[in-house]
Design a protein around this motif. Structure first.
Motif, PDB file in Angstrom:
ATOM      1  N   VAL A  64      -3.573  -0.598  18.346  1.00 31.34           N
ATOM      2  CA  VAL A  64      -2.737  -1.126  17.266  1.00 31.34           C
ATOM      3  C   VAL A  64      -3.556  -1.823  16.201  1.00 31.34           C
ATOM      4  O   VAL A  64      -3.321  -1.641  15.001  1.00 31.34           O
ATOM      5  CB  VAL A  64      -1.667  -2.078  17.832  1.00 31.34           C
ATOM      6  N   PHE A  65      -4.557  -2.613  16.614  1.00 29.66           N
ATOM      7  CA  PHE A  65      -5.245  -3.480  15.668  1.00 29.66           C
ATOM      8  C   PHE A  65      -6.651  -3.015  15.316  1.00 29.66           C
ATOM      9  O   PHE A  65      -7.367  -3.710  14.597  1.00 29.66           O
ATOM     10  CB  PHE A  65      -5.295  -4.907  16.210  1.00 29.66           C
ATOM     11  N   PHE A  66      -7.034  -1.842  15.824  1.00 32.64           N
ATOM     12  CA  PHE A  66      -8.314  -1.284  15.380  1.00 32.64           C
ATOM     13  C   PHE A  66      -8.180   0.176  14.981  1.00 32.64           C
ATOM     14  O   PHE A  66      -8.465   0.545  13.844  1.00 32.64           O
ATOM     15  CB  PHE A  66      -9.375  -1.437  16.472  1.00 32.64           C
ATOM     16  N   LEU A  67      -7.738   1.013  15.927  1.00 31.48           N
ATOM     17  CA  LEU A  67      -7.656   2.437  15.632  1.00 31.48           C
ATOM     18  C   LEU A  67      -6.659   2.727  14.509  1.00 31.48           C
ATOM     19  O   LEU A  67      -6.930   3.540  13.614  1.00 31.48           O
ATOM     20  CB  LEU A  67      -7.271   3.216  16.893  1.00 31.48           C
ATOM     21  N   LEU A  68      -5.505   2.050  14.536  1.00 33.29           N
ATOM     22  CA  LEU A  68      -4.514   2.274  13.487  1.00 33.29           C
ATOM     23  C   LEU A  68      -5.014   1.826  12.116  1.00 33.29           C
ATOM     24  O   LEU A  68      -4.910   2.588  11.143  1.00 33.29           O
ATOM     25  CB  LEU A  68      -3.212   1.557  13.853  1.00 33.29           C
ATOM     26  N   PRO A  69      -5.581   0.613  11.965  1.00 35.76           N
ATOM     27  CA  PRO A  69      -6.103   0.226  10.652  1.00 35.76           C
ATOM     28  C   PRO A  69      -7.236   1.128  10.156  1.00 35.76           C
ATOM     29  O   PRO A  69      -7.278   1.481   8.976  1.00 35.76           O
ATOM     30  CB  PRO A  69      -6.596  -1.214  10.870  1.00 35.76           C
ATOM     31  N   VAL A  70      -8.142   1.506  11.067  1.00 34.36           N
ATOM     32  CA  VAL A  70      -9.249   2.367  10.638  1.00 34.36           C
ATOM     33  C   VAL A  70      -8.742   3.741  10.242  1.00 34.36           C
ATOM     34  O   VAL A  70      -9.175   4.319   9.233  1.00 34.36           O
ATOM     35  CB  VAL A  70     -10.315   2.466  11.750  1.00 34.36           C
ATOM     36  N   SER A  71      -7.800   4.291  11.020  1.00 36.13           N
ATOM     37  CA  SER A  71      -7.252   5.598  10.653  1.00 36.13           C
ATOM     38  C   SER A  71      -6.471   5.509   9.347  1.00 36.13           C
ATOM     39  O   SER A  71      -6.485   6.444   8.540  1.00 36.13           O
ATOM     40  CB  SER A  71      -6.350   6.123  11.779  1.00 36.13           C
ATOM     41  N   GLY A  72      -5.785   4.380   9.113  1.00 36.37           N
ATOM     42  CA  GLY A  72      -5.094   4.195   7.849  1.00 36.37           C
ATOM     43  C   GLY A  72      -6.056   4.143   6.681  1.00 36.37           C
ATOM     44  O   GLY A  72      -5.772   4.669   5.596  1.00 36.37           O
ATOM     45  N   MET A  73      -7.216   3.511   6.895  1.00 39.17           N
ATOM     46  CA  MET A  73      -8.238   3.483   5.856  1.00 39.17           C
ATOM     47  C   MET A  73      -8.772   4.885   5.580  1.00 39.17           C
ATOM     48  O   MET A  73      -8.962   5.285   4.433  1.00 39.17           O
ATOM     49  CB  MET A  73      -9.371   2.564   6.288  1.00 39.17           C
ATOM     50  N   LEU A  74      -9.005   5.650   6.657  1.00 35.59           N
ATOM     51  CA  LEU A  74      -9.462   7.034   6.486  1.00 35.59           C
ATOM     52  C   LEU A  74      -8.423   7.857   5.731  1.00 35.59           C
ATOM     53  O   LEU A  74      -8.764   8.665   4.854  1.00 35.59           O
ATOM     54  CB  LEU A  74      -9.744   7.660   7.851  1.00 35.59           C
ATOM     55  N   GLN A  75      -7.161   7.652   6.083  1.00 32.64           N
ATOM     56  CA  GLN A  75      -6.104   8.396   5.399  1.00 32.64           C
ATOM     57  C   GLN A  75      -6.056   8.048   3.916  1.00 32.64           C
ATOM     58  O   GLN A  75      -5.909   8.922   3.060  1.00 32.64           O
ATOM     59  CB  GLN A  75      -4.760   8.085   6.071  1.00 32.64           C
ATOM     60  N   ARG A  76      -6.188   6.747   3.600  1.00 32.59           N
ATOM     61  CA  ARG A  76      -6.140   6.327   2.201  1.00 32.59           C
ATOM     62  C   ARG A  76      -7.329   6.875   1.414  1.00 32.59           C
ATOM     63  O   ARG A  76      -7.217   7.151   0.218  1.00 32.59           O
ATOM     64  CB  ARG A  76      -6.123   4.796   2.137  1.00 32.59           C
ATOM     65  N   GLY A  77      -8.465   7.042   2.083  1.00 35.21           N
ATOM     66  CA  GLY A  77      -9.639   7.538   1.373  1.00 35.21           C
ATOM     67  C   GLY A  77      -9.733   9.040   1.294  1.00 35.21           C
ATOM     68  O   GLY A  77     -10.180   9.583   0.281  1.00 35.21           O
ATOM     69  N   LEU A  78      -9.304   9.750   2.363  1.00 33.85           N
ATOM     70  CA  LEU A  78      -9.488  11.205   2.411  1.00 33.85           C
ATOM     71  C   LEU A  78      -8.202  11.987   2.172  1.00 33.85           C
ATOM     72  O   LEU A  78      -8.259  13.141   1.745  1.00 33.85           O
ATOM     73  CB  LEU A  78     -10.070  11.597   3.773  1.00 33.85           C
ATOM     74  N   TRP A  79      -7.052  11.378   2.465  1.00 32.65           N
ATOM     75  CA  TRP A  79      -5.771  12.063   2.267  1.00 32.65           C
ATOM     76  C   TRP A  79      -4.814  11.168   1.471  1.00 32.65           C
ATOM     77  O   TRP A  79      -3.721  10.824   1.949  1.00 32.65           O
ATOM     78  CB  TRP A  79      -5.135  12.424   3.608  1.00 32.65           C
ATOM     79  N   PRO A  80      -5.194  10.743   0.282  1.00 32.43           N
ATOM     80  CA  PRO A  80      -4.362   9.781  -0.454  1.00 32.43           C
ATOM     81  C   PRO A  80      -2.991  10.326  -0.834  1.00 32.43           C
ATOM     82  O   PRO A  80      -2.026   9.575  -0.919  1.00 32.43           O
ATOM     83  CB  PRO A  80      -5.203   9.476  -1.703  1.00 32.43           C
ATOM     84  N   GLU A  81      -2.869  11.610  -1.062  1.00 37.60           N
ATOM     85  CA  GLU A  81      -1.598  12.209  -1.456  1.00 37.60           C
ATOM     86  C   GLU A  81      -1.049  13.149  -0.402  1.00 37.60           C
ATOM     87  O   GLU A  81      -0.227  14.012  -0.697  1.00 37.60           O
ATOM     88  CB  GLU A  81      -1.764  12.970  -2.777  1.00 37.60           C
ATOM     89  N   GLY A  82      -1.523  13.014   0.821  1.00 36.97           N
ATOM     90  CA  GLY A  82      -1.056  13.865   1.906  1.00 36.97           C
ATOM     91  C   GLY A  82      -1.871  15.120   2.091  1.00 36.97           C
ATOM     92  O   GLY A  82      -1.594  15.904   2.995  1.00 36.97           O
ATOM     93  N   SER A  83      -2.868  15.343   1.251  1.00 35.86           N
ATOM     94  CA  SER A  83      -3.746  16.497   1.392  1.00 35.86           C
ATOM     95  C   SER A  83      -5.186  16.037   1.240  1.00 35.86           C
ATOM     96  O   SER A  83      -5.465  14.989   0.636  1.00 35.86           O
ATOM     97  CB  SER A  83      -3.425  17.565   0.331  1.00 35.86           C
ATOM     98  N   LEU A  84      -6.100  16.820   1.781  1.00 33.40           N
ATOM     99  CA  LEU A  84      -7.509  16.434   1.769  1.00 33.40           C
ATOM    100  C   LEU A  84      -8.013  16.293   0.337  1.00 33.40           C
ATOM    101  O   LEU A  84      -7.848  17.173  -0.490  1.00 33.40           O
ATOM    102  CB  LEU A  84      -8.340  17.485   2.523  1.00 33.40           C
ATOM    103  N   ASP A  85      -8.613  15.146   0.057  1.00 35.58           N
ATOM    104  CA  ASP A  85      -9.149  14.855  -1.273  1.00 35.58           C
ATOM    105  C   ASP A  85     -10.573  14.342  -1.091  1.00 35.58           C
ATOM    106  O   ASP A  85     -10.791  13.281  -0.510  1.00 35.58           O
ATOM    107  CB  ASP A  85      -8.288  13.803  -1.977  1.00 35.58           C
TER     108      ASP A  85
END
Length: 568
Positions: free
Chosen positions: A33-54
């Motif tokens: 909850v407090f590590f994997l989820l935040p890190v994956s959220g950061m990865l999502q915001r950086g690599l999939w900001p609009e729902g697709s790979l960027d």
């Protein structure tokens, strides 16, 4: 100890696997909850900001400011590492091989800078090199030299403790044999001692480089927005301090780069610690009385003490003087809220709560973070050190071992950034929860707790656990009857380290702390960044209070220290 017995099968093996899973359940859930989820959220915001790979993160890494930030991080970390090693080696020799008065006190004093809150280190160096400071005439304020001074001040203890412990364990006889054959002291040092210490020196250098590269508070306090490391740039991008708008993708790109670099450095450091030189005999040597040949090392150690004591003394002096006179005005101002741009005092100040309330918040949060990190640290340490009796148990433990080491590869700023962007939506809308700050601080302190406890648990004879199990004790009862009696002293030391680290934690806390319940490091940074002599003086007074509290905790920890066990 013998190697792991992988011959157990059937129901006993299954019971041990289930016991291992039960022990790992709580830390695994917290980690998810407090590590994997935040890190994956950061990865999502950086690599999939609009729902697709960027792959726009690659463009961010190619920008001129980003290149400057990366280069600044690399060269300041490298220079600080070299200076820390050069300063730390003589002190390591004196404090671990020579019998000098107050040796234990000096060791503790040299450890204090490492656990001081980074905002305190930053303001102490600023006071030293500022216009009114002892080194003000050199014009170092706001320059990279001041940042280097802060990084060395903060990290030289790592070299002293790491190399000193290895030096203390070296057998004296090879050096004595070389001297008997006519080798000069310099030749003995170059041909016998330094080769034997090379693994410890290189390992400490890697760790110092890592700490310098992630030295968030020091660089932020001394460099501002002009000189920025990767760590501070992430903070500045997520707060809009550079362009006036939040740039999550750029921050995520730098976070990904930092994670990769930190993981690589940690792997190198772990490899160096795990493979000692097999040709070197280790035996704890008796401290010798200093001789004339030790005079250069003694002088160098004195200079290190002076270099560490001067910024702290300057900070204390600055907190007691205003307009050329001695006063307690800044300490009395701790009961207020600072002054705003219009000169507002207690009634309309800069802060929402009095500074003394912020100190109370820091103490309460540190207590919560300490028990959380201890609970998690004990469970993690037991899981990763538990001897496997079946292949299934070995496989499960191997998975957990790798999983629990993941937080070591993520800095506090990256963790706080992940909290900021992931824990704000149902069902995990925790941004307003008072538990979020102590949880963040507990995760930051967790690696230190594990570093203290794991060597102790490794030293417990597994036959004692087997005897407890043969008498019908389950995993929990075995833990209470076998491990806890051995662990109580290291546990107290780990609690002290966790409390000190949590008390001064600034990186993750700065992202998630609530404005109505700030911690003292956040308040100090806020005061420093605001105009007004009262704000700056009050920040110095608050820094002295925070540094004193931390130093007292570390002095107690030193009394509890188990030889050969520690975080450095």
């Amino acid at each position: 100890m013998d190697g792991p017995d992988l011959g157990m099968t059937g129901r006993p093996a299954m019971r041990r696997v289930l016991g291992l899973l039960a022990l790992a359940a709580v830390p695994t859930a917290v980690l998810a909850v407090f590590f994997l989820l935040p890190v994956s959220g950061m990865l999502q915001r950086g690599l999939w900001p609009e729902g697709s790979l960027d792959l726009g993160v690659l463009d961010v890494l190619g920008e001129e400011r980003t290149r400057k930030v990366i280069w600044f991080t690399l060269w300041t970390s490298a220079v600080s590492t070299v200076v820390s090693v050069v300063m730390g080696l003589p002190a390591a020799y004196v404090l671990h091989r020579l019998r000098i008065p107050l040796r234990g006190v000096v060791r503790a004093a040299l450890l204090v800078p490492f656990v001081l809150p980074t905002v305190v280190v930053g303001i102490a160096i600023r006071q030293l090199v500022g216009e009114s400071g002892p080194l003000g005439s050199l014009g170092l304020d706001g320059t990279p030299v001041a940042i280097l001074m802060g990084l060395v001040f903060f990290n030289v203890a790592v070299v002293i403790r790491t190399v000193g412990a290895a030096w203390e364990a070296l057998d004296r006889r090879p050096a004595e044999a070389a001297a008997a054959l006519g080798a000069s002291p310099g030749q003995v040092l170059r041909t016998v001692t330094l080769p034997a210490l090379r693994p410890a020196i290189v390992s400490s250098a890697v760790v110092v480089f890592l700490f310098c590269a992630t030295g968030f508070g020091v660089v932020l306090m001394l460099g501002g927005t002009r000189y920025s490391s990767v760590e501070t740039e992430i903070y500045l991008l997520t707060t809009g301090a550079i362009t006036g708008s939040v740039e999550y993708q750029a921050a995520a790109a730098l976070s990904l780069l930092q994670i990769a670099a930190v993981v690589a450095l940690l792997a190198v450091a772990a490899r160096l610690r795990a493979v000692p030189d097999p040709t070197v005999r280790r035996t704890r040597a008796t401290a010798a009385r200093p001789t004339r040949r030790d005079l250069p090392a003694l002088l160098a150690t004195g200079l290190v003490l002076l270099a560490i004591a001067t910024p702290i003394a300057t900070l204390v002096t600055g907190s007691l003087r205003r307009d050329g006179r001695w006063t307690l005005e800044f300490y009395r101002a701790l009961q207020g809220t600072g002054e705003d741009a219009g000169g507002g005092g207690i009634g309309g100040g800069l802060l929402r709560v009095p500074i003394t309330d912020a100190l109370g918040n820091s103490l309460r949060i540190a207590v919560d973070a300490t028990w959380m990190s201890l609970l998690l640290g004990v469970l993690v340490s037991v899981v990763v050190t538990r001897r496997a009796h079946s292949r299934a148990e070995a496989s499960v433990r191997g998975v957990f071992d790798g999983l629990f080491m993941l937080p070591l590869g993520v800095s506090a700023v990256t963790l706080g950034f992940g909290f900021l962007i992931t824990l704000d939506d149902p069902p995990l809308d925790l941004r307003s929860s008072p538990l979020l700050v102590p949880i963040a601080q507990a995760l930051v302190a967790l690696p230190l707790v594990v570093r203290v406890l794991v060597p102790v648990l490794h030293g417990i004879d597994d036959r004692q656990r087997q005897a407890a199990a043969s008498l019908g004790a389950g995993p929990v009862r075995s833990l209470l009857t076998v491990e806890v009696p051995v662990l109580w002293r290291p546990l107290l030391a780990a609690a002290g380290f966790a409390f000190a680290v949590s008390l001064g934690e600034f990186g993750a806390t700065s992202f998630v702390v609530r404005a109505q319940a700030p911690t003292l490091p956040v308040v100090i940074y806020r005061l420093i960044g605001s105009p007004g002599e009262l704000n700056y003086g009050t920040a110095m007074a608050a820094s002295v209070v925070l540094a004193t509290t931390t130093a007292l905790v570390i002095l107690v920890v030193e009394r509890l220290r188990v030889p050969g066990v520690g975080v450095l």
